[in-house]
Design an enzyme around this catalytic site. Structure first.
Site, short mmCIF file in Angstrom:
data_model
loop_
_atom_site.label_atom_id
_atom_site.label_comp_id
_atom_site.label_asym_id
_atom_site.label_seq_id
_atom_site.Cartn_x
_atom_site.Cartn_y
_atom_site.Cartn_z
N HIS A 1 51.37 70.15 140.67
CA HIS A 1 51.98 70.62 141.92
C HIS A 1 52.86 71.82 141.59
O HIS A 1 53.79 71.70 140.81
CB HIS A 1 52.80 69.50 142.54
N ASP B 1 55.20 74.50 143.45
CA ASP B 1 55.82 74.98 144.68
C ASP B 1 55.69 76.50 144.73
O ASP B 1 56.11 77.18 143.80
CB ASP B 1 57.29 74.55 144.73
N ASP C 1 53.61 66.75 149.18
CA ASP C 1 55.07 66.87 149.04
C ASP C 1 55.75 67.45 150.27
O ASP C 1 56.79 68.08 150.16
CB ASP C 1 55.37 67.75 147.82
N HIS D 1 56.28 74.56 152.09
CA HIS D 1 57.18 73.45 152.44
C HIS D 1 58.55 73.44 151.76
O HIS D 1 59.28 72.45 151.88
CB HIS D 1 56.47 72.10 152.21
#
Length: 1031
Positions: A257, A259, A369, A574
């Site tokens: 993951h 970001d 997430d 997000h």
């Protein structure tokens, strides 16, 4: 060999045999590396910029040594490392070991080859698995070191604002002989030790694991590698004892993951992707069974642009089915705040990118997430060819434990998708025994399904899987006492779940995260930029499509619109749109919004120029008529302000047709002018023939009546438009969370700086204004405006905000009784309770909405509209809008400074649907456009109209793949089943239904009839049409 007599001493014996701390002079861990040798030379140079390799290697490097430190934060150091492998190491496995703070990338022969991050357990680059005579013994590597960690550079804690002066130390740079046989034994023993400890003393398999580990220590002489095979054979015999058929199957997939921005800026994410993905590619070369699920088309696009060599390798592994694009969206966006059309574009841009680059679209939506999931997402997924959804964020719920890990999720229109939450409640597993046991034990759908996902790899700041994670899972693939662990793919997992899905339950409505409710309000300028830019792109598309359809050689600006949409979609990531990012990211995001505003204004000018060429003023300053454009699909009668003589602004009441324009020469006269009267007690009354308001000297509404029915909205003894300030100190996640207990600290704002006074006396518009002091050092000035014929009172608000850990809201107590309030969401609305009966109710003490919320009883209600706010609540009979927060982490300057926003209150008879609340909220968000024009007569022009007030025509754009076609998107907004006729003045040759990716739906051609196109809707149904224009 005898079994150990004493469990505790046997466990500790094995622990110490593996320890990195104790007895390393004589235990197995101490033998992992053999001979060591420093680099032949080490030099470096430092730069504040993130520069490409070609530029870096041309710089002047100065000598460096282990122990040096570099910085400050966000700088980049490039190291030139010259290595010479000793001839005596022939036949050995040789690694280059690098340990430093910061994130490193190894470059060899001008290509990135390995990410190095101590926090991600990646500290070595394998030079050769067996040094051969023919291999080069001397080589030069470059290491690009980013002066930031995997999680940025928070000062004192992870989410604190970055420390601008952090130094980063190089603690190790050397060649080593790596003893592979020692490593394999260490992994064997680690798994056995974990099974012994975690399966429990009463468990037979636990005792067998401990016995085997103890025997291996007995057999193993760390000074004599010849004893290792016998020890490994004991482990192999244990691991080869198989499971029974009923055992749970875990589908393990590599995952990382990343970001797209969070505690580091967008630019650093580009390098994080390269560091993480090149490491995955190296692992795939050594482990052909490894699969890796990877989302976010934007990140693929970054790597494609900046690292073409690496991207080509990724494409090869995609073709082999190992590197698996998932998700189908441009970024892993926020699941609450983007508009319905923005969410469609996330999928449209993402799926088209994956189709163009890899020849396939994604079949699963991947959003592990994000801070909650809109109830409209299932329909949008289905419209983009996706029937499967994976996330895990609801495991973070603070109050209620979500009751399922595998279930069907049903949206507000009835669309369903198969949904899976990995039961280990993480997307960053490390392949440990503890994690696979938790995956089985925690699974809330045992007995219904026997398969679950296990995503392994360092994440959030990148990193990804390691060889050790893979090697742990190889030993657990099918060994008695543990679930089966197979390296798998998202498709294999969901296919297995689909076969077992007959017993699954269905969850209806939103997936609300009971945490991070502050993200609906934090970083108000980002929220405002998002709403504004969604509007700008909508209007540019409408006007450009009309200009294109009219002919005359206008070129639809498709590539420029794609660029601007991608900027907007990127900012919906997000941790950006929710406001949970550092100041550097906020600055980038606001710059992107400024670019959309700038370029969007230019595109709109060009479209209007082409569309209305004959009507526009030939030269400025010639005060003739005014061209007024309406980009919404209903006729509007509103007060506008237009340029008067000598640069003055004058007001005019105008009527403009649906999705069209009119030239206004003689403004309309209002049926009733606005009247503003100052009363003896200092209060002011305003009315316009539709509503009447009474305001006290602090700008609070003491009365708000509908004049037709004389129905009062404000309860006796109460004041609406009451500002309230709350203490806002969460438990940890500062920018993210507002806690339930903040409601216990309410302080009404009552310090008056400037009492209410009349600013416009009436006629077409009346207004009053006042100023308040908020908290210790903030001020609020508000102009309350009532326009002729308008059914709502609007509040144009300016705030100078200088607070710390405070939350500002505005409250409207209303004379309405209802157990549910209604909130607008993407392409529809939903209801939430106004009471706190159950824990599920009170966990929603702060919720999100888009342009409006409404509280209605039979026959009457009150709606709150807004132009850029998302946080809201309705408790009892009080509607409140969340205006500003003041968190200090991860951005110490969050929300400080000047803010301007508008909200409005609209009392209404009947339901909010029949009263036109939805249309009025659109009108507040999509103002009419005015352009000076000739005063020559011109009939009004309307491009589209829809016969049913329940249906909203949301979008008109050029089709992606057919320049001669237009895509029209409509949705049913009332929650009703309805037939609507769509009429258009565009020259249409044929019309057909298409999906959200603009692919025609087989056999769904529409008849062009006298009344237009006949369209059928069920509640909240989103319908897309492809209209082919006559050439």
């Amino acid at each position: 060999m005898a079994a150990p007599k004493h469990r505790r001493t046997a466990l500790e014996r094995v622990e110490k045999f593996l320890s990195e701390t104790y007895f390393t002079d004589c235990n197995l861990r101490g033998r992992l590396f053999g001979d060591r040798c420093p680099p032949a030379s080490l030099s470096c140079f430092q730069t504040p910029r993130r520069i490409p390799y070609d530029e870096a290697v041309r710089q002047e490097f100065r000598p460096a040594q282990v122990g040096d430190s570099f910085g400050p934060t966000w700088e980049t150091c490039w190291f030139k490392v010259e290595l010479s492998i000793p001839p005596a190491w022939a036949g050995q496995e040789v690694h280059f070991v690098w340990e430093s703070d910061g994130e490193g990338m190894v470059w060899r022969d001008a290509q990135p080859v390995q990410g190095l991050t101590k926090e991600g357990e990646k500290t070595s680059y394998i030079l050769t698995s067996s040094m051969k005579e023919a291999e080069p013994h001397s080589l030069t590597l470059y290491v690009e070191l980013a002066c930031n960690g995997l999680f940025g550079a928070g000062k004192g804690s992870m989410i604190a604002p970055p420390d601008p002066d952090r130094r980063f130390t190089l603690s190790k740079a050397e060649l080593v002989v790596f003893n592979r046989d020692v490593y394999e034994l260490l992994v064997d023993l680690e798994i056995l030790l974990d099974m012994a400890q975690l399966l429990g003393e009463e468990n037979q398999r636990s005792s067998q694991a401990l016995c085997t580990a103890n025997q291996m220590v007995n057999v193993c002489d760390v000074t004599d590698p010849a004893t290792f095979p016998a020890a490994r054979a004991l482990a192999a015999a244990f691991f080869s004892q198989r499971n029974g058929e009923s055992q749970h199957s875990i589908h393990a997939m590599g995952h990382c993951h990343i970001d797209s921005a969070w505690l580091w800026p967008y630019e650093e994410t580009i390098r994080k992707c390269a560091r993480s993905w090149v490491t995955v590619v190296r692992l795939m070369e050594r482990n052909p069974e490894l699969t890796f699920a990877c989302s976010q088309a934007q990140q693929f696009e970054w790597v494609r642009s900046w690292y073409p060599g690496l991207y080509k390798q990724i494409q090869d592994f995609v073709a082999k089915g190992q590197f698996i694009p998932v998700g189908g969206t441009w970024v892993e966006m926020d699941g609450n705040l983007p508009s319905g059309e923005s969410m469609v574009r996330q999928f449209l841009q993402g799926q088209r990118f994956f189709q163009q680059q890899f020849g396939r679209v994604c079949s699963e939506f991947w959003l592990p997430d994000t801070f909650g999931y809109s109830a409209q997402l299932p329909q949008l997924m289905r419209g983009c060819g996706i029937r499967r959804f994976l996330t895990q964020k609801l495991s973070w719920n603070l109050v209620n434990s979500f009751p399922h890990h595998t279930f069907f999720w049903e949206g507000i229109d009835g669309s369903r998708v198969l949904t899976h939450f990995p039961p280990g409640d993480s997307y960053g597993m490390h392949g440990r025994v503890e994690e696979v046991l938790k995956t089985v034990k925690n699974n809330k759908d045992k007995g219904r399904v026997n398969h679950s996902a296990f995503l392994f790899g360092f994440g959030d700041g990148g990193g990804g899987p390691t060889q050790k994670m893979l090697d742990r899972m190889k030993r657990m693939s099918d060994t008695d006492g543990l679930p089966r662990v197979q390296i798998s793919t998202p498709d294999q997992l969901f296919s297995a779940l689909e076969k077992e899905s007959s017993q699954l339950y269905t969850w209806v409505g939103e997936l609300f995260l009971e945490l991070h409710n502050g993200t609906y309000t934090t970083q108000a300028q980002i929220k405002k930029g998002n709403r504004e830019c969604e509007r700008i792109l909508h209007d540019v598309e409408v006007l450009s499509t009309l200009a294109m359809a009219q002919g005359g050689g206008f070129q639809y600006p498709a590539s420029e619109l794609q660029r601007l949409w991608r900027l907007l979609l990127l900012n919906q990531f997000h941790d950006v749109l929710p406001g949970s990012c550092i100041q550097l990211v906020v600055e980038d995001a606001l710059q992107y919004y400024a670019e959309i505003r700038r370029a969007g204004a230019g595109l709109q000018r060009e479209a209007v120029q082409s569309l209305c060429r004959e009507l526009l003023e030939p030269e400025a300053g010639n005060a003739g008529g005014t061209l007024v454009l309406n980009t919404l699909p209903w006729e509007r009668t509103e007060v506008i302000s237009k340029a008067g003589p000598a640069g003055t602004e004058t007001l005019a009441l105008v009527t403009v047709p649906r999705m069209g324009y009119a030239v206004v020469r003689e403004p309309l006269l209002p049926p009733q002018p606005v009247v503003v009267r100052k009363l003896e007690d200092g209060s002011i009354a305003m009315e316009n023939g539709v509503i009447a308001a009474c305001l006290d000297e602090m700008g609070r509404l003491t009365s708000l009546r509908l004049l037709d029915s004389q129905r009062e909205s404000v309860p006796d003894g109460c004041c609406a438009n009451q500002f309230a300030l709350f203490d806002d100190v969460p438990l940890y996640w500062d920018a993210w969370d507002v806690m339930d207990y903040h409601l216990e600290t309410r302080k009404p704002v009552t310090t008056l700086l400037k009492p209410l006074e009349v600013t416009l006396a009436g006629g077409l518009r009346g207004s009053v204004s006042f100023s308040l002091q908020i908290g210790k050092s903030s001020t609020l000035t508000q102009e309350i405006i009532l326009d002729a014929t308008c059914p709502y009172l609007r509040f144009l608000t300016q705030v100078e905000w200088k607070e710390a850990h405070k939350f500002l809201k505005v409250e409207f107590p209303v004379q309405v009784r209802s157990t549910n309030a209604t909130y607008e969401i993407q392409f529809g609305h939903l209801q939430r309770p106004t009471h706190w009966n159950t824990s599920w109710d009170w966990a929603r003490f702060e919720v999100w909405a888009h342009k409006w919320l409404d509280l209605s009883e039979h026959g009457f209600g009150v709606a709150l509209l807004n132009d850029c706010k998302y946080g809201a609540s309705a408790h009892g009979n009080v509607l409140s809008l969340s205006l500003l927060r003041a968190p200090k982490s991860p951005d110490a300057t969050a929300d400080m400074g000047h803010h301007q926003f508008t909200y409005a209150v609209m009392p209404h008879l009947g339901s909010f649907q029949d009263a036109g609340v939805i249309r009025r909220a659109y009108s507040l968000n999509f103002p009419l456009h005015t352009v000076p024009a000739r005063s020559a007569p011109c009939p009004p022009c309307s491009a589209f109209s829809v016969s049913s007030p329940a249906v909203v025509l949301e979008t008109i754009k050029q089709a992606e793949d057919r320049p001669g076609a237009v895509v029209v998107r409509l949705y049913e907004a009332h929650g009703s089943t309805v037939v609507a006729w769509l009429q258009t003045s565009l020259p249409i040759e044929e019309a057909m239904l298409c999906d959200l990716l603009e692919r025609p739906v087989a056999g769904e051609r529409l008849r062009l009839e006298q009344r237009g196109l006949r369209l059928s809707f069920t509640p909240f149904h989103v319908l897309s049409l492809l209209l082919v224009l006559r050439q």
